[in-house]
Design an enzyme around this catalytic site. Sequence first.
Site, PDB file in Angstrom:
ATOM      1  N   GLU A 148       0.910  -1.356   0.143  1.00 53.77           N
ATOM      2  CA  GLU A 148       0.206   0.234   0.116  1.00 53.77           C
ATOM      3  C   GLU A 148       0.707   1.324  -0.097  1.00 53.77           C
ATOM      4  OE1 GLU A 148      -3.678   0.019   2.342  1.00 53.77           O
ATOM      5  OE2 GLU A 148      -3.305   1.349   2.370  1.00 53.77           O
TER       6      GLU A 148
ATOM      7  N   LYS B 254      -3.888  -0.002  14.020  1.00 57.10           N
ATOM      8  CA  LYS B 254      -4.754   0.820  13.682  1.00 57.10           C
ATOM      9  C   LYS B 254      -6.205   0.539  13.872  1.00 57.10           C
ATOM     10  CE  LYS B 254      -5.210   2.743   9.039  1.00 57.10           C
ATOM     11  NZ  LYS B 254      -5.383   2.991   7.534  1.00 57.10           N
TER      12      LYS B 254
ATOM     13  N   GLU C 110     -10.594   3.923   8.886  1.00 57.83           N
ATOM     14  CA  GLU C 110     -10.829   4.116   7.136  1.00 57.83           C
ATOM     15  C   GLU C 110     -11.442   2.989   7.217  1.00 57.83           C
ATOM     16  OE1 GLU C 110      -7.497   6.816   5.052  1.00 57.83           O
ATOM     17  OE2 GLU C 110      -6.737   5.143   6.606  1.00 57.83           O
TER      18      GLU C 110
ATOM     19  N   ARG D 168      -1.957   3.739  16.690  1.00 62.44           N
ATOM     20  CA  ARG D 168      -1.614   4.647  15.895  1.00 62.44           C
ATOM     21  C   ARG D 168      -3.223   5.524  16.214  1.00 62.44           C
ATOM     22  NH1 ARG D 168      -2.280   3.740  10.567  1.00 62.44           N
ATOM     23  NH2 ARG D 168      -0.431   5.295   9.757  1.00 62.44           N
TER      24      ARG D 168
ATOM     25  N   LYS E  30       1.217  10.867  13.625  1.00 59.30           N
ATOM     26  CA  LYS E  30       1.591  11.168  12.508  1.00 59.30           C
ATOM     27  C   LYS E  30       1.794  12.452  12.864  1.00 59.30           C
ATOM     28  CE  LYS E  30      -1.373   8.334   9.677  1.00 59.30           C
ATOM     29  NZ  LYS E  30      -1.625   8.236   8.369  1.00 59.30           N
TER      30      LYS E  30
ATOM     31  N   ASP F 280      -2.736  14.005   7.325  1.00 62.71           N
ATOM     32  CA  ASP F 280      -1.805  13.028   6.310  1.00 62.71           C
ATOM     33  C   ASP F 280      -0.390  13.441   5.510  1.00 62.71           C
ATOM     34  OD1 ASP F 280      -1.659  10.750   6.066  1.00 62.71           O
ATOM     35  OD2 ASP F 280      -3.676  10.734   4.581  1.00 62.71           O
TER      36      ASP F 280
ATOM     37  N   GLU G  51       5.199  10.049  13.873  1.00 66.12           N
ATOM     38  CA  GLU G  51       5.267   8.990  13.390  1.00 66.12           C
ATOM     39  C   GLU G  51       5.191  10.135  11.629  1.00 66.12           C
ATOM     40  OE1 GLU G  51       1.678   6.079  12.592  1.00 66.12           O
ATOM     41  OE2 GLU G  51       1.501   6.958   9.861  1.00 66.12           O
TER      42      GLU G  51
ATOM     43  N   GLU H 249       4.152   9.483  -0.350  1.00 67.91           N
ATOM     44  CA  GLU H 249       2.546   9.079  -1.151  1.00 67.91           C
ATOM     45  C   GLU H 249       2.110  10.544  -1.629  1.00 67.91           C
ATOM     46  OE1 GLU H 249       0.138   7.647   2.026  1.00 67.91           O
ATOM     47  OE2 GLU H 249      -1.706   8.600   0.121  1.00 67.91           O
TER      48      GLU H 249
ATOM     49  N   GLU I 262       8.147  21.893  -3.521  1.00 71.83           N
ATOM     50  CA  GLU I 262       6.098  22.496  -2.406  1.00 71.83           C
ATOM     51  C   GLU I 262       6.257  23.802  -3.538  1.00 71.83           C
ATOM     52  OE1 GLU I 262       7.492  23.729   1.101  1.00 71.83           O
ATOM     53  OE2 GLU I 262       6.138  24.713   1.782  1.00 71.83           O
TER      54      GLU I 262
ATOM     55  N   TRP J 163     -13.681  13.720   3.102  1.00 74.09           N
ATOM     56  CA  TRP J 163     -12.747  13.633   4.349  1.00 74.09           C
ATOM     57  C   TRP J 163     -12.396  15.109   5.263  1.00 74.09           C
ATOM     58  CZ3 TRP J 163     -12.769   8.909   6.735  1.00 74.09           C
ATOM     59  CH2 TRP J 163     -13.319   7.949   5.966  1.00 74.09           C
TER      60      TRP J 163
HETATM   61  C1  GCU Z   1      -3.348   7.503   4.543  1.00 74.99           C
HETATM   62  C2  GCU Z   1      -3.128   6.124   3.171  1.00 74.99           C
HETATM   63  C3  GCU Z   1      -3.392   4.980   3.678  1.00 74.99           C
HETATM   64  C4  GCU Z   1      -3.083   4.694   4.756  1.00 74.99           C
HETATM   65  C5  GCU Z   1      -2.954   5.820   5.717  1.00 74.99           C
HETATM   66  C6  GCU Z   1      -3.241   5.426   7.574  1.00 74.99           C
HETATM   67  O1  GCU Z   1      -4.736   7.785   4.216  1.00 74.99           O
HETATM   68  O2  GCU Z   1      -3.752   6.895   2.218  1.00 74.99           O
HETATM   69  O3  GCU Z   1      -3.533   4.298   2.158  1.00 74.99           O
HETATM   70  O4  GCU Z   1      -3.884   3.608   5.502  1.00 74.99           O
HETATM   71  O5  GCU Z   1      -3.243   6.541   5.873  1.00 74.99           O
HETATM   72  O6  GCU Z   1      -1.773   6.110   7.681  1.00 74.99           O
HETATM   73  O7  GCU Z   1      -3.388   4.546   7.704  1.00 74.99           O
END
Ligand code: GCU
Length: 674
Positions: A155, A277, A281, A314, A355, A360, A382, A388, A506, A536
């Site tokens: 991912e 986690k 989501e 997390r 994070k 994000d 984190e 990404e 940037e 979101w």
């Molecule tokens: C972001 C990411 C996801 C991931 C999520 C996370 O949203 O796009 O792919 O699962 O972060 O940190 O859990």
Amino acid sequence: MEYSQCWLNYKSVKNYQDAGLLEYIYGIKSSDSRDNRLVDNAVKELSSALRTMLGIDIKVEISDCPSGNKPDRGIILDIGGEAAEGLHEEGYRLRQEGELLYVNARSGKGILYSAFDIIRKVASKEPLRGIDRVEQPYNNLRMLNHWDNMNGDIERGYSGKSFFFRDEEVLVNSRTLDYARLLASVGINGAVINNVNVRGAASRLVTDRYLDKLREIADIFEGYGIKLYLSANFAAPIELGGLATADPLDREVADWWKACVKNIYDHIPDFGGFLIKADSEGRPGPFTYNRTHADGANLLARALKPYGGLLIWRCFVYNCQQDWRDYKTDRARAAYDNFIGLDGLFDDNVILQIKNGPVDFQVREPVSPLFGGLKNTNMILEVQAAQEYTGQQKDVCYLVPMWKEILDFETYACKEYGKVADIVSGRAYGQVNCGMAAVSNTGNDYNWTGHDLAAANFYGFGRLSWEPGLTSEQIAAEWIRQTFPESEQIFKVVKDILMGSLQTYEKYTVPLGIGWMVNPSHHYGPNVDGYEYDRWGTYHRADRNGLGVDRTRKGTGYTTQYNEPNASMYDNIETCPEELLLFFHYIRYDYMLKSGKTLMQHIYDTHFEGVEEVEGMLKAWEGLKDLLPEDVYDRVLKRFNMQLNNAVEWRDRINTYFYRKSGIDDEKHRRIYY
Ligand code: GCU
């Protein structure tokens, strides 16, 4: 070769002045077999590195007991001696005296880290004569998180497939060993090898189906001072155990986890623990049962406690949904709102993993206010080495300067130790289970990281988590010297590219901290309104007069989550750092920035500059054609061409969008069109 060894591709170093100190290694075996394995690996690495770098065949004498003949030249390895007293368990002291180089450590881990330090010094031609230094990690936990799925996909992976999993099987091969060497060489001591989104076969990693194979990985890791961790599925008691519930306060659920964890430790005595986690989501979690994150985390922590295991929970665990007409709900607030009331309620082997920013991993975000908010909770910072939102390892983006800024941020949480680096290292509140984690940017590509230059982020994360005091330049310099053939021209060009790359990225992407504006789902390339009407909360709120999100007291109130004077600094448009202006404020296009440019002109100019800078990097790289190995040159050149296309598209889409919205002409009358 099947794949590159990144910065461990040892190369010849000419005229190294202190080679004479390195021809012999002497040591005495420890009574602890784990230490001996670590020392063996240290000696192996030194022998092979110095053979290639300096052309020396080291003579090794590691004896069972002191022989009485004190050697008069070479490296002396010593575990547990007087000189190591007071050192961190993983630290070491390097000291030269006469023709001897003493390495003192409290464990084999310190010896292993010192070996890689010596190799680094030789590659950088740093003298060993005159050295007397203690090196110890600033952070106890220095971890990588892999988002690898068991079918072999990763991912947000941009460098091939997983080297841990394929077709629902666990892989153990030469990559496993080389991966462990790479980690140890930069001081990383923990790895979570499966995705935080635990589904399907991954839920079974904690069972007999996979534990023997995982033990093989853990064994290799142990020889390099690395602990194996797993992401686990909070609903496992239902999915695997057949229970009716996963309620954290249910007795049967607790017993199920206890038995599950015992079985893991029966197979893998050195197991590190779980990363979870939950309630995010679509992932299951304690909210389903009207329980708190603390209830959920403590449940698992108690199962791990008897074995010294850690439970990492997390904070990206919310389902903050909204619609764009709502100006009060704010996703940026969510992590803090969810966790601040739980401060002090977590067991001592629970760590909250936060994070770096409140949203994000955007190219520019303020620091999460949980750093400086939480005071009685263990924390891990984190960051995302996987790029990404920062170019997906097609665009070069050296992230160490971003991570440094985060670590150096003053939270004003306490007088002496208010910086994020002090908080996440545990110094601020005297905690032990703390540190840093990065979402890994590796895969099974030849060069491990897709873009050869992205390996600087892999390397840099490790070095920074060991010593946040290192500068971005120092880290870049070390990495370049170890990665490329000796040449001042290569050194200078690559260093300039790396050091300017974040700012360049940037410039041609999102302005002044607003974030997003990416193509939905895969997140590469521009799409200004791609997430603008999404549920979101990822809005830029551009209209004909201006753009930005009002997160002040009068807006969503996000600024109030910071300690003073940060809260007021962000709240006031005059004192808010300009690079974050649109994150915190709605600003008119004709607003005058400190540079003397209007916001609109700033957007036009930075986007043109960004593309010019990419053209400059590409040209500089082309100048290295005759100096670099052909494959490296070609791979990176290809990526620069992709980056240039990407930058041009970003420039033209962003400029065109805002030109049409605002109706304001570019002062320099350039072509604005997509
Ligand atoms: C972001 C990411 C996801 C991931 C999520 C996370 O949203 O796009 O792919 O699962 O972060 O940190 O859990």
